[in-house]
Scaffold this active site. Structure first.
Site, mmCIF file in Angstrom:
data_model
loop_
_atom_site.group_PDB
_atom_site.id
_atom_site.type_symbol
_atom_site.label_atom_id
_atom_site.label_comp_id
_atom_site.label_asym_id
_atom_site.label_seq_id
_atom_site.Cartn_x
_atom_site.Cartn_y
_atom_site.Cartn_z
ATOM 1 N N LYS A 2 -15.468 40.864 -34.721
ATOM 2 C CA LYS A 2 -16.891 40.640 -35.031
ATOM 3 C C LYS A 2 -17.717 41.837 -34.543
ATOM 4 O O LYS A 2 -17.286 42.964 -34.705
ATOM 5 C CB LYS A 2 -17.340 39.299 -34.449
ATOM 6 C CG LYS A 2 -16.527 38.138 -35.017
ATOM 7 C CD LYS A 2 -16.784 36.818 -34.361
ATOM 8 C CE LYS A 2 -16.028 36.687 -33.056
ATOM 9 N NZ LYS A 2 -15.990 35.346 -32.510
ATOM 10 N N ASP A 38 -12.978 29.326 -29.478
ATOM 11 C CA ASP A 38 -13.952 28.358 -30.020
ATOM 12 C C ASP A 38 -13.300 27.340 -30.960
ATOM 13 O O ASP A 38 -13.739 26.190 -31.044
ATOM 14 C CB ASP A 38 -15.143 29.064 -30.711
ATOM 15 C CG ASP A 38 -14.737 30.131 -31.707
ATOM 16 O OD1 ASP A 38 -13.531 30.405 -31.839
ATOM 17 O OD2 ASP A 38 -15.632 30.700 -32.355
HETATM 18 C C1 GLC Z 1 -12.895 35.899 -34.660
HETATM 19 C C2 GLC Z 1 -12.142 35.818 -33.343
HETATM 20 C C3 GLC Z 1 -11.570 34.428 -33.136
HETATM 21 C C4 GLC Z 1 -12.682 33.393 -33.294
HETATM 22 C C5 GLC Z 1 -13.384 33.561 -34.624
HETATM 23 C C6 GLC Z 1 -14.538 32.588 -34.793
HETATM 24 O O1 GLC Z 1 -11.986 35.732 -35.694
HETATM 25 O O2 GLC Z 1 -11.104 36.761 -33.316
HETATM 26 O O3 GLC Z 1 -10.980 34.313 -31.865
HETATM 27 O O4 GLC Z 1 -12.142 32.110 -33.184
HETATM 28 O O5 GLC Z 1 -13.879 34.877 -34.730
HETATM 29 O O6 GLC Z 1 -15.514 32.770 -33.824
#
Ligand code: GLC
Length: 467
Positions: free
Chosen positions: A176, A212
């Site tokens: 991200k 998450d």
């Molecule tokens: C990105 C992160 C992952 C997380 C997802 C949603 O893919 O690598 O760990 O769960 O974003 O936030």
């Protein structure tokens, strides 16, 4: 008389037909056609994702796998008897939050505060980031006058981690909008604890670090015993699910119990596609978004689904349509030329306009600097948004359909959180419909509100009970 009334009738008809469906120009449909995925294509996506998941789970192929399938060391779902005060940190979505959650049977109370993470910290050093987190935590605890209690804490850290137990997680890569130096390869719990002890003004017992998706699944499972899958469609996209422990031969270390029949697996499906297996559906627009991202060639599945990229993808398509003279009479509104200026929330807003009405669409276009746009322009802009969000919903559906086949039970509930799922007006319906077409199990999609924060407290609660 007869002919007269017939012609009046056909005039009325024409008027209404025209009103009802300002139809999308066929040139626009043509530019967007590669973004429409057939069920055959989606089934191929499911097959390939299933193969990648097998590679991630298997200890022989895990190290070279793309979809990592990290073991989470969460083996117990909450049973509703969890009690007490728990802190939670939630880092990695739209906001950074600190929460205090009080559990008592099926009741829970939550106090939370959002703190900004300035972009400079998202691209700074590890010490700066963790000092900031510890500072926010200390402010929160002191505000509630809890600085003298030793509080159990669950840390939702939404990035890929190799875990060696519930309280040891080594960062594999940033995803991200984050790219903080000195953290990859480090144990994130140790970094947080070090920052807390540098301050030396609060007492925290870090009981768990989790993703998450795990938080979302736990939080949903607390209310709903059939929850087996957690999904995030927010800034990023990822899913976790309940797997048989014997299948996760990649669980190499840590304090897990191989005799417990199940374990949560964090798939990290955002990385899917990095080996080229999604090239058959990648479009020129995806490549532009990818090239200009913080992490080119990485997280390709995520870039086709999640909120961090959805608006930008729509913008890139719209810009091409203007350049080809198909929108706004070929004149590009100033901000539509600028990267990142077409926010993902615009997609939801534009698609929330009732059919044939363009109120939100006109507002958004005015914000971008386009005034006096025609209904036809609005209809075309809405079409572009809908094509991008449908594809995202369909790809997420392919992933969930594949996981439902894997879990292979009926009436599984999928706990879902994330800004796109929450705020897009049709995402839930699009997913429900498509998942039903792609597999045969009965299922439910359930919004797991505040999943990642509340889930962290639940994992901490289950863990601290066991201690
Ligand atoms: C990105 C992160 C992952 C997380 C997802 C949603 O893919 O690598 O760990 O769960 O974003 O936030």
């Amino acid at each position: 008389m007869k002919t007269k009334s017939k012609s009046l009738f056909s005039k009325i008809c024409k008027f209404y037909c025209k009103k009802e469906s300002s139809t999308v120009d066929h040139e626009i449909r043509d530019v967007c056609k590669d973004l429409l995925l057939t069920n055959d294509q989606l089934k191929l996506v499911m097959e390939r994702l299933a193969e990648e998941i097998n590679r991630g789970l298997n200890k022989e192929t895990h190290n070279d796998s793309i979809v990592k399938c990290f073991t989470t060391y969460v083996q117990d779902l909450p049973n509703g008897t969890e009690k007490g005060n728990f802190l939670a940190l939630d880092l990695g979505g739209t906001n950074f939050r600190v929460l205090l959650i009080t559990l008592d049977g099926q009741n829970f109370d939550m106090k939370s505060k959002i703190y900004a993470i300035p972009q400079i910290l998202m691209l700074g050093t590890g010490n700066q980031l963790f000092d900031h987190i510890a500072q926010c935590l200390a402010l929160f605890v002191k505000d509630l006058n809890l600085q003298d209690e030793v509080l159990p804490l669950g840390f939702t850290f939404s990035f890929p981690l190799t875990q060696h137990g519930l309280t040891k997680g080594f960062l594999v890569r940033w995803t991200k909008g984050f790219n903080v130096s000195g953290v990859i390869g480090e144990d994130v719990v140790a970094l947080l604890e070090a920052a807390i002890s540098r301050r030396n003004d609060i007492k925290i017992d870090v009981c768990a670090i989790l993703n998450d998706t795990t938080g979302t699944l736990m939080s949903c499972a607390w209310k709903n015993r059939n929850c087996r899958i957690g999904l995030i469609v927010g800034t990023g996209s990822n899913a976790c699910y309940v797997e048989k422990t014997e299948k996760a031969t990649c669980a190499i270390a840590g304090n897990y119990n191989p005799h417990k029949p199940h374990m949560l697996i964090n798939t990290e499906w955002g990385a899917f596609g990095e080996s080229g297996v999604l090239d058959f559906i990648l479009t020129e627009f995806d490549r532009v978004v990818d090239d200009n991202s913080l992490n080119p060639k990485k997280q390709l599945f995520e870039k086709m689904i999640s909120g961090m990229y959805m608006g930008e993808l729509a913008r890139v398509i719209l810009e091409k349509l203007v350049d080809n003279g198909l929108l706004f009479g070929g004149k590009c509104p100033t901000d539509l030329k600028k990267r990142g200026k077409f926010f993902t929330k615009y997609v939801s807003e534009i698609e929330a306009d009732p059919k044939g009405k363009y109120h939100n669409c006109r507002e958004v276009l005015a914000e971008l600097g386009a005034r006096n746009v025609t209904d036809q322009d609005c209809e075309n802009v809405r079409y572009v948004c809908s094509v991008v969000s449908r594809r995202a919903a369909h790809l997420a559906s392919a992933g969930i359909a594949m996981l439902l086949n894997r879990v292979n039970e009926n009436n599984v509930t999928v706990g879902i959180d994330g800004s796109v799922y929450r705020f897009h007006p049709h995402f839930h319906d699009l997913m429900t419909e498509k998942i039903s077409e792609l597999q045969n199990h009965k299922f439910d999609l359930m919004l797991s509100e505040d999943g990642s924060g509340r889930g962290a407290a639940l994992v901490a609660a289950v863990a601290s009970q066991k201690r």
